[in-house]
Write a protein that holds these residues in place. Structure first.
Motif, mmCIF file in Angstrom:
data_model
loop_
_atom_site.group_PDB
_atom_site.id
_atom_site.type_symbol
_atom_site.label_atom_id
_atom_site.label_comp_id
_atom_site.label_asym_id
_atom_site.label_seq_id
_atom_site.Cartn_x
_atom_site.Cartn_y
_atom_site.Cartn_z
ATOM 1 N N LYS A 182 5.847 -11.430 2.825
ATOM 2 C CA LYS A 182 4.408 -11.244 2.981
ATOM 3 C C LYS A 182 4.103 -10.349 4.182
ATOM 4 O O LYS A 182 3.263 -9.442 4.103
ATOM 5 N N THR A 185 4.922 -6.740 3.347
ATOM 6 C CA THR A 185 3.868 -6.111 2.557
ATOM 7 C C THR A 185 2.683 -5.718 3.435
ATOM 8 O O THR A 185 2.124 -4.622 3.302
ATOM 9 N N SER A 186 2.286 -6.599 4.343
ATOM 10 C CA SER A 186 1.186 -6.294 5.257
ATOM 11 C C SER A 186 1.505 -5.082 6.121
ATOM 12 O O SER A 186 0.634 -4.233 6.375
ATOM 13 N N LEU A 188 3.526 -2.587 5.292
ATOM 14 C CA LEU A 188 3.454 -1.401 4.439
ATOM 15 C C LEU A 188 2.008 -0.954 4.241
ATOM 16 O O LEU A 188 1.701 0.252 4.289
ATOM 17 N N GLN A 189 1.134 -1.925 4.012
ATOM 18 C CA GLN A 189 -0.276 -1.585 3.823
ATOM 19 C C GLN A 189 -0.885 -1.002 5.086
ATOM 20 O O GLN A 189 -1.715 -0.089 5.023
ATOM 21 N N MET A 190 -0.476 -1.471 6.241
ATOM 22 C CA MET A 190 -0.947 -0.907 7.500
ATOM 23 C C MET A 190 -0.476 0.536 7.662
ATOM 24 O O MET A 190 -1.225 1.422 8.078
ATOM 25 N N LYS A 192 0.243 2.617 5.257
ATOM 26 C CA LYS A 192 -0.476 3.468 4.306
ATOM 27 C C LYS A 192 -1.825 3.888 4.879
ATOM 28 O O LYS A 192 -2.314 5.007 4.640
ATOM 29 N N SER A 193 -2.436 3.013 5.655
ATOM 30 C CA SER A 193 -3.736 3.332 6.255
ATOM 31 C C SER A 193 -3.592 4.204 7.505
ATOM 32 O O SER A 193 -4.449 5.048 7.782
ATOM 33 N N SER A 203 3.468 0.271 -1.953
ATOM 34 C CA SER A 203 2.299 -0.577 -1.709
ATOM 35 C C SER A 203 2.670 -1.981 -1.265
ATOM 36 O O SER A 203 1.885 -2.649 -0.586
ATOM 37 N N ASN A 204 3.862 -2.462 -1.658
ATOM 38 C CA ASN A 204 4.230 -3.832 -1.337
ATOM 39 C C ASN A 204 5.747 -3.975 -1.255
ATOM 40 O O ASN A 204 6.506 -3.017 -1.510
ATOM 41 N N TYR A 205 6.163 -5.177 -0.926
ATOM 42 C CA TYR A 205 7.580 -5.460 -0.743
ATOM 43 C C TYR A 205 8.382 -5.197 -2.012
ATOM 44 O O TYR A 205 9.494 -4.654 -1.964
ATOM 45 N N GLU A 207 7.866 -3.140 -4.568
ATOM 46 C CA GLU A 207 8.093 -1.721 -4.845
ATOM 47 C C GLU A 207 9.177 -1.156 -3.933
ATOM 48 O O GLU A 207 10.025 -0.367 -4.360
#
Length: 431
Positions: A182, A185-186, A188-190, A192-193, A203-205, A207
């Motif tokens: 988890k 994933t967070s 990775l999303q950070m 991306k931004s 986008s997530n763990y 992938e």
């Protein structure tokens, strides 16, 4: 090493030169912690069995002298790569490492100009006879995707990371610092931004894991009979019931309860130096056996995949990359021994380590008595291991008799084969 006077200037100079080499080279090329700064002492007393500081070794070599046969300094960094990498660093030349990982994943067998150009002529000629993957197959597509991600920059203008090297770096951090899926994933999303527009980040763990799975970092999950009779594996993979007791396969992770234990099986590479072979980073987790109470004697059922791979590596071998020589060689693997506690020893060897004949060394010649009040067993008659003229052998004060027997005969390999030759039809399982 031939000096009679170990305080002579020439000998002391040689000691200092050795210590300079050992402390500098070994500190750079091994995983010995920075906090100890200790290396094996090659004096006649320690014989490389004890790790000491530079000052302690200096005193040892002057007082005790150096082991005369120690002319190749294998315990002090000789023939070891000089580059030390921090645990969270892919290091310089990581791009070359990634292409090598891809190359090894496909057993040097995919025809691709990008990889072939990186190999020297000698390697290309050696590997020309290896099989090639046909274009359009699943393996070829995976290879092409990995090569594309290895070449593709993380975002336009980025010179530090490719898409693939960035994901590998993140997974290295995840493993070293025990990051949850988890949290990964967070993160990775950070990214991306935060990264510039055009950054290609999963986008997530799941992938991201798909990418490293294609690189060979995966595991095989095998179902088993709940009574430990068989594995649903190889020719039995599609069976719905056990062919021995007719029960279903089971998945201990499928329910909501977690009342099971895990039995790990590790492989340790013993042709590494002593200070490296037992490090966690050099151990191979070969097998995980989840059970409510452990497989006991039926551990042989679960060891079948590992045993098959070990037999293949012994009989066929595998092409392996030698980083020190920057070349590939044909590696063969042999299983030397097992390391386990006493109960697990019984499970692996088949010799009971309980009651009257518990000693696997003495076997049928083991001496034991059952204590009437406690109900437990006591193993006596250890005087038989003493020298034949030892005074305790002739004393009757211990158990009322003298001891004239010698130690039990050591069982030979031929004796053991004779004992187990009739076990071929033995059936596994708790039922």
């Amino acid at each position: 090493m031939e000096f009679e006077n170990r305080f002579a200037d020439l000998y002391v100079k040689g000691v200092n030169e050795f210590l300079d080499y050992a402390s500098n080279n070994l500190a750079l090329s091994s995983d010995i912690g920075e906090e100890d700064k200790k290396v094996p002492s090659p004096c006649n007393w320690c014989n490389n069995s004890r790790h000491k500081t530079r000052e302690e070794i200096y005193n040892d070599l002057l007082l005790n002298g150096i082991v005369r046969s120690y002319v190749r300094w294998i315990y002090h960094g000789e023939y070891k790569p000089l580059l030390k990498r921090s645990r969270n660093d892919l290091g310089e030349g990581s791009s070359d490492d990634i292409f090598r990982m891809i190359h090894e994943r496909f057993s040097i067998g995919v025809s691709n100009n990008d990889v072939d150009d990186d190999l020297d002529e000698e390697q290309q000629s050696t590997e020309a006879s290896l099989p090639k993957y046909t274009k359009g197959t699943k393996e070829a597509r995976i290879f092409e995707n990995l090569m594309r991600d290895a070449h593709k920059t993380l975002y336009p203008g980025c010179d530090e990371f490719s898409k693939l090297s960035f994901i590998l770096k993140l997974f290295q951090i995840k493993c070293m610092d025990d990051m949850t899926n988890k949290a990964f994933t967070s993160m990775l999303q950070m990214f991306k931004s935060a990264l510039p527009k055009g950054a290609d980040v999963p986008s997530n763990y799941y992938e991201a894991r798909k990418m490293i799975t294609d690189l060979g970092f995966h595991y095989e999950k095998i179902e088993a009979c709940e009574h430990d009779c068989m594995l649903f594996w190889k020719e039995n993979v599609d069976l719905e019931k056990c062919s021995i007791c007719a029960s279903d396969g089971f998945n201990p992770f499928g329910g909501l309860r977690s009342d099971y234990s895990i039995w790990p099986v590790f492989l340790v590479v013993y042709n590494l130096p002593p200070w490296m072979c037992m490090k966690q980073s050099y151990n191979i987790l070969s097998l995980l056996i989840p059970e409510k109470s452990g497989p006991d004697n039926n551990i042989d059922v679960y060891l079948q995949p590992s045993i098959e791979e070990l037999k293949e590596l012994w009989e066929m071998g595998a092409m392996t990359y030698d980083a020190s020589q920057n070349s590939y060689f044909h590696m063969l693997v042999a299983l030397l021994w097992t390391i386990n506690d006493f109960p697990a020893y019984a499970n692996l060897s088949g010799w009971s380590t309980k009651v009257y004949k518990a000693c696997p060394r003495c076997m049928n010649e083991a001496s034991s008595i059952r204590l009437p009040n406690q109900g437990s067993y006591c193993y006596m008659d250890t005087r038989r291991f003493l020298p034949t003229d030892h005074k305790w052998r002739f004393s009757e004060s211990l158990n009322g008799r003298i001891e004239t027997r010698g130690p039990p005969k050591k069982t030979s390999g031929t004796d053991i084969l004779t004992q187990v030759r009739d076990l071929e039809d033995m059936k596994f399982g708790k039922k």
